[in-house]
Write an enzyme that holds these catalytic residues in place. Structure first.
Site, PDB file in Angstrom:
ATOM      1  N   ASP A   1       3.229   1.302   5.811  1.00 48.49           N
ATOM      2  CA  ASP A   1       3.665   1.650   4.456  1.00 48.49           C
ATOM      3  C   ASP A   1       5.101   2.150   4.381  1.00 48.49           C
ATOM      4  O   ASP A   1       5.378   3.195   3.790  1.00 48.49           O
ATOM      5  CB  ASP A   1       2.713   2.687   3.845  1.00 48.49           C
ATOM      6  CG  ASP A   1       1.359   2.083   3.525  1.00 48.49           C
ATOM      7  OD1 ASP A   1       1.291   1.310   2.559  1.00 48.49           O
ATOM      8  OD2 ASP A   1       0.380   2.381   4.235  1.00 48.49           O
TER       9      ASP A   1
ATOM     10  N   GLU B   1      -9.835  -4.153  -2.517  1.00 47.31           N
ATOM     11  CA  GLU B   1      -8.773  -4.238  -1.507  1.00 47.31           C
ATOM     12  C   GLU B   1      -9.326  -4.218  -0.090  1.00 47.31           C
ATOM     13  O   GLU B   1      -9.936  -3.236   0.341  1.00 47.31           O
ATOM     14  CB  GLU B   1      -7.800  -3.072  -1.707  1.00 47.31           C
ATOM     15  CG  GLU B   1      -6.675  -3.017  -0.706  1.00 47.31           C
ATOM     16  CD  GLU B   1      -5.746  -1.835  -0.964  1.00 47.31           C
ATOM     17  OE1 GLU B   1      -4.830  -1.632  -0.137  1.00 47.31           O
ATOM     18  OE2 GLU B   1      -5.937  -1.114  -1.965  1.00 47.31           O
TER      19      GLU B   1
ATOM     20  N   HIS C   1      -0.408  -5.339  -3.751  1.00 50.79           N
ATOM     21  CA  HIS C   1       0.265  -4.108  -3.344  1.00 50.79           C
ATOM     22  C   HIS C   1       1.429  -4.496  -2.433  1.00 50.79           C
ATOM     23  O   HIS C   1       1.221  -4.999  -1.330  1.00 50.79           O
ATOM     24  CB  HIS C   1      -0.689  -3.172  -2.603  1.00 50.79           C
ATOM     25  CG  HIS C   1      -1.548  -2.363  -3.511  1.00 50.79           C
ATOM     26  ND1 HIS C   1      -2.427  -1.403  -3.064  1.00 50.79           N
ATOM     27  CD2 HIS C   1      -1.651  -2.356  -4.859  1.00 50.79           C
ATOM     28  CE1 HIS C   1      -3.044  -0.842  -4.091  1.00 50.79           C
ATOM     29  NE2 HIS C   1      -2.589  -1.417  -5.191  1.00 50.79           N
TER      30      HIS C   1
END
Length: 421
Positions: A298, A228, A288
Site C-alpha cells: 500500500d 474484495e 482500489h
C-alpha cells in the site's frame, strides 16, 4: 509559480498536436471531469478511526512512519480531507470505514447505526461530494485466530454478520442523503498461516455469512455491495478464504460488484488484464488503486507503468462507466494530505493520457493486422505533450498547476498540522 499565460500557450500547441492525430482535447477534458475518484479517509490518521483509536492494527495491516500532523479528531480529519480535495481537480467521493463513526457513547462494530455517520454526511453535503463505505473486519478482539465471517465459531460469525448488515444500512443512508450511489466494500482477513486440511468448509461458511448479510434488499440507486479478494496476507500466507476466484464467482452469482485491489495480486500478474476478462460477465467493478512494492504494501500511488496500464485498459475498452475507482494506500513517512493529492492526481494523469489516444484509429490498425502502425503510434504518443493538457485541466478546475500545490501543503502544515503536536 506557474503563470496562466504560459499554461494557456502550451495548451494551444498541445491542442493542435493532438488534433493532427484526430484527438479532441476539449472533449477529453470533459470526459476526465466526469470520473469521480473515491478518496480513502484512512490515509489521514493511519487507520486509527474514532471507535477504538488505541486499538493495535491487525489483519496484516501496518502503517510505517511518524510524520507530524496526524489527524486525531473528526474535525481534524475532515479538515485535512477538505484541504486535499481543494488540490485535486474535479468533483469526487470519499471512502469511509466503519471505525470512523462519530458517536457520543461507546459502541462496538455490531452496534453502529446510520446516525453515527451524520457528521460525515453533513460534511459531504458542504463539500458537495458522495461517500462510499467499508466494513472494518480487522483490528478487533473478535478477529479470532485470523477468522471473522468464515470462523467455525458461530458467535464470532454472528458478530461479524451483524456488522456487515450495519455497514449496508449506513451505505444506503449515504446514498439517500447525498444522491449518489454508495459502494459498500467488504474485505475480510480470514485464512490460515499454514496448510489447512479442509479448504472447502471455511468457504461454505463464508458464503452463508455473506448471503445472510445481504438478505435485506436496498435500492441500488442508493447503494451496492462490492467484494474484495486477496492473494494472501500476513498470517494467512498458506490459505485465504476470500480469494480472488471466490469473490469473482460470488459477485457473478449474486449480481454484485467485484473489487480488484491493485496491490492484492502476484507481482508478475497484470492487474489491467483482469477488467476485460470479468466485465463482459459481471455487473461492474470496484477498483482500489494501490502500489505494491514487492508485496501488498500500500505505497502511495505514483504515475508509474502499472498505473498507466490500468488507466489505458479502462479507457481503451470503454469500461469506465462500469468501474468505480477508489484509492487505497497509507503512508506516514510523508505529509498525509500530500499523499492523497499525489495519488489522486497521478490517477487522473494516467486516465488523461489514456484518453488522449486516437483509440479508434489504433483499434482499426489492429483489426487490419497493421501491427507496425499500432506500435509506431503508441510509442510516439508517449512523448506527446499530455502534460500541457493536464495543466490546462488543473487551471480550469481552479486548482494549482504543476508543483504549485506543494506551497499550499507547506502553508497548511505551518498553519494547521504542525500545531497539533
Amino acid at each position: 509559480m506557474v503563470k496562466t499565460e504560459e499554461v494557456e500557450d502550451a495548451y494551444k500547441v498541445a491542442k493542435e498536436r493532438y488534433a493532427e492525430i484526430g484527438v479532441d482535447t476539449e472533449a477529453v477534458m470533459k470526459q476526465l471531469a466526469k470520473v469521480k475518484l473515491s478518496v480513502h479517509c484512512w490515509q489521514g490518521d493511519d487507520i486509527h478511526g474514532f471507535l477504538f483509536p488505541g486499538q493495535e492494527l491487525t489483519g496484516g495491516i501496518g502503517v510505517s512512519g511518524n510524520y507530524p500532523g496526524i489527524a486525531r479528531t473528526p474535525d481534524e480529519l475532515s479538515g485535512d480531507l477538505s484541504e486535499a480535495l481543494s488540490l485535486i481537480p474535479g468533483s469526487h467521493k470519499v471512502q469511509m470505514h466503519a471505525i470512523y463513526a462519530v458517536t457520543d457513547k461507546k459502541k462496538d462494530l455490531d452496534e453502529i447505526e446510520p446516525e453515527d455517520f451524520s457528521y460525515w454526511v453533513d460534511w459531504a453535503k458542504k463539500e458537495k461530494i458522495g461517500l462510499d463505505m467499508n466494513g472494518t473486519f480487522f483490528s478487533h478482539p473478535k478477529v479470532k485466530e485470523n477468522f471473522t465471517l468464515a470462523s467455525p465459531d458461530k458467535d464470532i460469525r454472528d458478530f461479524w454478520i451483524e456488522h456487515g448488515k450495519k455497514t449496508r444500512a449506513i451505505a444506503n443512508y449515504f446514498g439517500k442523503e447525498l444522491g449518489q450511489q454508495s459502494v459498500n466494500n467488504l474485505w475480510i482477513p480470514d485464512g490460515f498461516k499454514d496448510n489447512p486440511i479442509d479448504k472447502a468448509t471455511p468457504r461454505l461458511r463464508l458464503i452463508d455469512s455473506l448471503d445472510e448479510i445481504d438478505k435485506k434488499q436496498y435500492d441500488e440507486k442508493n447503494t451496492i455491495e462490492a467484494f474484495e479478494g486477496k492473494l494472501f496476507g500476513t498470517g494467512i500466507e498458506s490459505y485465504t478464504v476470500g480469494s480472488h476466484l471466490f469473490y469473482n464467482n460470488y459477485a457473478l452469482t449474486r449480481n454484485k460488484l467485484w473489487t480488484i485491489d491493485a496491490g492484492h495480486w502476484h507481482p508478475t500478474e497484470d492487474v489491467s488484464d483482469k477488467f476485460s476478462a470479468f466485465l463482459p460477465f459481471g455487473k461492474g467493478l470496484m477498483l482500489h488503486v494501490s502500489r505494491p512494492v514487492r508485496w501488498d504494501s500500500d505505497h502511495v500511488v505514483i504515475f508509474d507503468e502499472a498505473l498507466v496500464r490500468i488507466a489505458r485498459s479502462l479507457v481503451r475498452d470503454n469500461e469506465l462507466s462500469k468501474t468505480n475507482i477508489g484509492l487505497d494506500f497509507f503512508d506516514a513517512t510523508i505529509n498525509r494530505v500530500a499523499a492523497w493529492v499525489i495519488g489522486a492526481r497521478a490517477t487522473q494523469k494516467a486516465l488523461l493520457q489514456g484518453m488522449l489516444e486516437p483509440i479508434e484509429q489504433l483499434k482499426k490498425a489492429e483489426l487490419n493486422y497493421d501491427f507496425t502502425t499500432r506500435l509506431v503510434e503508441t510509442e510516439e504518443l508517449k512523448s506527446y505533450p499530455f502534460g500541457a493538457v493536464w495543466d490546462e485541466f488543473c487551471l480550469r478546475n481552479d486548482v494549482p498547476v504543476g508543483n504549485d500545490w506543494l506551497d499550499s501543503i507547506h502553508q497548511y502544515e505551518k498553519d494547521v498540522q504542525f500545531k497539533r503536536n
